[in-house]
Design a protein around this motif. Sequence first.
Motif, short mmCIF file in Angstrom:
data_model
loop_
_atom_site.label_atom_id
_atom_site.label_comp_id
_atom_site.label_asym_id
_atom_site.label_seq_id
_atom_site.Cartn_x
_atom_site.Cartn_y
_atom_site.Cartn_z
N SER A 175 0.78 -1.24 0.00
CA SER A 175 0.00 0.00 0.00
C SER A 175 0.81 1.29 0.00
CB SER A 175 -0.95 -0.01 1.20
OG SER A 175 -0.30 -0.57 2.32
N SER A 176 2.07 1.25 0.42
CA SER A 176 2.90 2.46 0.39
C SER A 176 4.34 2.08 0.69
CB SER A 176 2.43 3.48 1.43
OG SER A 176 2.72 3.02 2.74
N GLY A 177 5.24 3.02 0.50
CA GLY A 177 6.64 2.80 0.86
C GLY A 177 6.80 2.65 2.36
N GLU B 246 17.11 -2.24 2.32
CA GLU B 246 17.40 -1.12 1.41
C GLU B 246 16.14 -0.27 1.28
OE1 GLU B 246 18.16 -2.42 -2.61
OE2 GLU B 246 18.48 -0.39 -3.35
N ASP B 247 16.18 0.98 1.75
CA ASP B 247 15.07 1.89 1.51
C ASP B 247 15.29 2.52 0.13
OD1 ASP B 247 13.25 3.93 1.29
OD2 ASP B 247 13.44 4.64 3.35
N ALA B 248 14.66 1.88 -0.86
CA ALA B 248 14.84 2.28 -2.25
C ALA B 248 13.64 3.10 -2.74
CB ALA B 248 15.04 1.04 -3.12
N PHE C 124 5.64 3.97 -4.58
CA PHE C 124 5.05 4.44 -5.85
C PHE C 124 4.25 5.73 -5.64
CE2 PHE C 124 5.00 -0.36 -6.43
CZ PHE C 124 6.24 -0.38 -7.06
N PHE C 125 4.58 6.46 -4.59
CA PHE C 125 4.01 7.80 -4.40
C PHE C 125 4.20 8.55 -5.73
CE2 PHE C 125 4.48 12.26 -3.04
CZ PHE C 125 3.33 12.40 -2.27
N PRO C 126 3.22 9.36 -6.16
CA PRO C 126 3.29 9.94 -7.51
C PRO C 126 4.60 10.63 -7.89
CG PRO C 126 1.14 10.34 -6.54
CD PRO C 126 1.95 9.67 -5.47
N ALA C 127 5.28 11.25 -6.91
CA ALA C 127 6.49 12.01 -7.24
C ALA C 127 7.76 11.16 -7.27
CB ALA C 127 6.66 13.15 -6.24
N LYS C 128 7.68 9.88 -6.96
CA LYS C 128 8.88 9.02 -6.97
C LYS C 128 9.23 8.65 -8.40
CE LYS C 128 8.52 8.82 -2.46
NZ LYS C 128 9.38 8.98 -1.33
N PRO C 129 10.44 8.13 -8.64
CA PRO C 129 10.81 7.80 -10.03
C PRO C 129 9.76 6.94 -10.74
CG PRO C 129 12.75 7.65 -8.63
CD PRO C 129 11.59 7.93 -7.71
N TYR D 162 15.02 19.10 0.64
CA TYR D 162 14.98 17.73 1.19
C TYR D 162 16.30 17.49 1.90
CZ TYR D 162 11.27 17.34 -2.24
OH TYR D 162 10.13 17.56 -2.98
N TYR D 163 16.37 17.55 3.22
CA TYR D 163 15.31 17.72 4.18
C TYR D 163 15.72 18.82 5.14
CZ TYR D 163 13.47 13.51 2.16
OH TYR D 163 12.97 12.62 1.25
N PRO D 164 14.80 19.70 5.52
CA PRO D 164 15.18 20.86 6.33
C PRO D 164 15.53 20.51 7.78
CG PRO D 164 12.82 20.86 5.90
CD PRO D 164 13.40 19.74 5.09
C1 LIG Z 1 8.82 8.50 0.02
C2 LIG Z 1 9.72 7.80 0.95
C3 LIG Z 1 9.26 6.82 1.84
C4 LIG Z 1 7.81 6.53 2.07
O1 LIG Z 1 7.08 6.20 0.96
P1 LIG Z 1 5.48 6.43 0.94
O2 LIG Z 1 5.03 5.66 -0.25
O3 LIG Z 1 5.25 7.89 0.84
O4 LIG Z 1 4.94 5.86 2.21
C5 LIG Z 1 10.19 6.15 2.61
N1 LIG Z 1 11.50 6.43 2.53
C6 LIG Z 1 11.98 7.38 1.71
C7 LIG Z 1 13.45 7.61 1.65
C8 LIG Z 1 11.11 8.10 0.90
O5 LIG Z 1 11.59 9.06 0.09
#
Ligand SMILES: *Cc1c(COP(=O)(O)O)cnc(C)c1O
Length: 373
Positions: A56-58, A161-163, A187-192, A319-321
């Motif tokens: 469902s999300s990252g 790995e947080d990719a 797959f948040f809209p702004a990700k690659p 990114y990131y303050p």
């Molecule tokens: C965007 C992001 C996440 C979280 O992803 P979501 O789909 O917004 O939950 C986690 N780690 C990093 C480094 C991110 O940039």
Amino acid sequence: MQFIDLVTQQQQIRAKIEENIKKVLDHGQYIMGPEIKALESSLCDYTGAEFCISCSSGTDALLMALMAYDIGPGDAVLTTPFTFIATAEAISLAGATPVFVDIDPDTYNIDPDQLEKTVLALQNNEKLIPKGIIAVDLFGLCADYDKICRIAEKYGLFVIEDAAQSFGADYHGKKACNLADIACTSFFPAKPLGGYGDGGAVFTSDEKLADKLVSVRVHGMGTDKYENVRIGINGRLDSLQAAILLAKMDIFPDEIKMRQKIADRYLEKLGSQTSLVMPDIPKGFASAWAQYSILAEDETHRESIQKKLSAEKIPTAIYYPIPLHLQTAFKFLNYKNGDFPVSEDCAKRIFSIPMHPYLKSADQDRIIAAVLK
Ligand SMILES: *Cc1c(COP(=O)(O)O)cnc(C)c1O
């Protein structure tokens, strides 16, 4: 001008997106429809990972990965403070304690030397047992997994790995999402690779972990979803999102090449500016260019650049303050200003300029000219 242009991208594949959405409307399997398996298999082919569990999300991808390792109270997970909140938030959500490690000033990714020092320091801590590491591929550049995995092996730790920002990146001939025990992307809209809503995926080549991840994704299911063998979450990706992502995968490899061209041009035109530090991509790495981030001399210099660009209607972002160890949410961890000087310095100086595959050369020229002013 937009910071990330999703409109032009949609124009390339609008017909395919509509066709894929129509298929979902026709078959009506909104949850776990055939698009889910099709997407997972396409993502495995692309990354080289053996198993992909869409979700469902990252953020949920990270939480599921930690749950697959049965992480909980008393466990320490080491990570970087210079990342999006979700990385460390997932550790806390799992009941464990985030332990921060400063970044390498050239790559903005976790510093392997500091990492080993922190693991060693934890050996004197009776309350926390180090269990694993979450390395982040910040701005699309992979972390140094050779060194990180060697340390992990030496001390018996897992590596996640947080990719979220690096889907599409390369690391010594391998693809991001296939560089550690488990990888998580968004797959948040702004990700690659972005959908039209929230979504994510977990990757692994370990079958036992893959089985556990499948279970965790749907309420800890056993043989079926009404037989529950562990605590899990409701972490599924929608069939509609998978349908959209499948259409985007068709053009994704080309988009990565287009991003690289934009990045090359930025470096060519801005690289000689001695007052700016441009992204440094080490040999053997190729970034997915989720962001194009530059270091100004100091906070005042950054502010003046951002003001000038904003006056010319050129969007920028920071990114990131606030590094995570100084966030109110993590006050309970008792970190203080000065604990991670590299992250703190970058937070004061960094800013990002527009980066997406469809940035027109005329617009890029305007951005470059404004930065040079
Ligand atoms: C965007 C992001 C996440 C979280 O992803 P979501 O789909 O917004 O939950 C986690 N780690 C990093 C480094 C991110 O940039």
